[in-house]
Design a protein around this motif. Structure first.
Motif, PDB file in Angstrom:
ATOM      1  N   GLU A 121      32.602  14.719  39.846  1.00  0.00           N
ATOM      2  CA  GLU A 121      33.928  15.133  39.396  1.00  0.00           C
ATOM      3  C   GLU A 121      34.165  14.682  37.954  1.00  0.00           C
ATOM      4  N   ASP A 164      46.569  27.521  42.458  1.00  0.00           N
ATOM      5  CA  ASP A 164      45.916  26.331  43.021  1.00  0.00           C
ATOM      6  C   ASP A 164      46.158  26.292  44.519  1.00  0.00           C
ATOM      7  N   THR A 205      38.301  19.048  36.790  1.00  0.00           N
ATOM      8  CA  THR A 205      39.740  19.042  37.051  1.00  0.00           C
ATOM      9  C   THR A 205      40.471  18.783  35.732  1.00  0.00           C
ATOM     10  N   GLY A 231      36.209  24.334  40.208  1.00  0.00           N
ATOM     11  CA  GLY A 231      37.442  23.654  39.831  1.00  0.00           C
ATOM     12  C   GLY A 231      38.578  24.645  39.767  1.00  0.00           C
ATOM     13  N   TYR A 263      32.448  19.290  39.510  1.00  0.00           N
ATOM     14  CA  TYR A 263      33.805  19.705  39.873  1.00  0.00           C
ATOM     15  C   TYR A 263      34.723  19.297  38.732  1.00  0.00           C
ATOM     16  N   ALA A 311      40.736  24.511  34.202  1.00  0.00           N
ATOM     17  CA  ALA A 311      40.090  23.185  34.081  1.00  0.00           C
ATOM     18  C   ALA A 311      39.021  23.189  32.985  1.00  0.00           C
ATOM     19  N   LYS A 343      36.065  20.084  46.294  1.00  0.00           N
ATOM     20  CA  LYS A 343      34.899  19.471  45.678  1.00  0.00           C
ATOM     21  C   LYS A 343      33.818  19.331  46.740  1.00  0.00           C
ATOM     22  N   ASP A 397      37.233  14.768  35.063  1.00  0.00           N
ATOM     23  CA  ASP A 397      38.600  15.116  34.667  1.00  0.00           C
ATOM     24  C   ASP A 397      38.583  15.421  33.176  1.00  0.00           C
TER      25      ASP A 397
END
Ligand code: DC
Length: 222
Positions: A199, A180, A146, A10, A144, A14, A193, A201
């Motif tokens: 994923e 990023d 985020t 990530g 992953y 994150a 990813k 968040d």
């Protein structure tokens, strides 16, 4: 027996290292922070006055750079030769440098080979940018992480403040955006990813909630 490695990737801020460390402790696995290895290489190059654009120079000194990790009281330490540089690599200058030197293929190949060796010896929770896609494509579980740029900048600022480093929120946000972009757009194994990664968040989740979610995925056999 195949080792049950966990890959956590990530963008900066994150929550990768905090979460990876917790998950490793819960499952009794070794936590490997690959960003620290890129940071150590950046420190070496900066000390030699070598800039990231000077690819030929980077490649000529690279065989002399002895990056090594070891564990003291369960905490990863990173060494350049005999020098423990763990306390010197968490500055904004080294963050930007690590991202820039990490675009160079020979730097990546050297570190990826080391990381793959580590994960062969013992089961690991490894965090970075290319773990699920390149370093451990067969990892048992891939995550992953985020979070919004704003949340990530606030976290980074709090981290730096805890170490007595005063920084401007806007400047941290800009650094994160730049990093990023660089990490996601480099030619060699850019941050993305993996197709089979879960994923998460983390913007509105606590550390405990994210840790629990990952442990559940691990226990469920993902
Ligand atoms: O995770 P970190 O912020 O300590 O990483 C610093 C930089 O190193 C990051 O901006 C990009 C690079 N990096 C990488 O390219 N691949 C990794 N597996 C880990 C870090």
């Amino acid at each position: 027996m195949k080792l049950k490695n966990i890959a956590i990737d990530g963008p900066a801020g994150a929550g990768k290292s905090t979460i990876a460390r917790r998950v490793a402790a819960e499952l009794n696995l070794i936590y490997v922070d690959t960003g620290a290895m890129y940071r150590a290489i950046a420190l070496y190059m900066i000390r030699q006055n070598i800039r990231p654009e000077e690819t030929a120079k980077v490649e000529s000194v690279l065989p002399d750079v002895q990056v090594r990790i070891a564990y003291q009281d369960g905490e990863q330490q990173v060494f350049l030769g005999e020098e423990n540089v763990s306390g010197l690599i968490r500055t904004p200058e080294i963050s930007a440098g690590a991202s820039a030197f990490a675009t160079i293929g020979s730097v990546r190949r050297k570190l990826v080979a080391m990381q793959q060796e580590l994960a062969k010896e013992t089961a690991v929770v490894m965090d970075g940018r290319d773990i699920g896609t390149t370093v451990l494509p067969d990892a048992y579980l891939k995550v992953y992480l985020t979070a919004s740029v704003e949340v990530r900048a606030k976290r980074r600022m709090a981290e730096l403040a805890a170490k007595g480093q005063e920084v401007d929120l806007h400047a941290v946000e800009e650094d994160i955006r730049a990093r990023d972009y660089q990490d996601m757009h480099r030619e060699e194994s850019p941050l993305r990813k993996a197709d089979d990664a879960h994923e998460v968040d983390t913007s509105d989740l606590s550390i405990e909630e994210v840790t629990e979610a990952i442990l559940a995925l691990y226990q469920e056999g993902n």
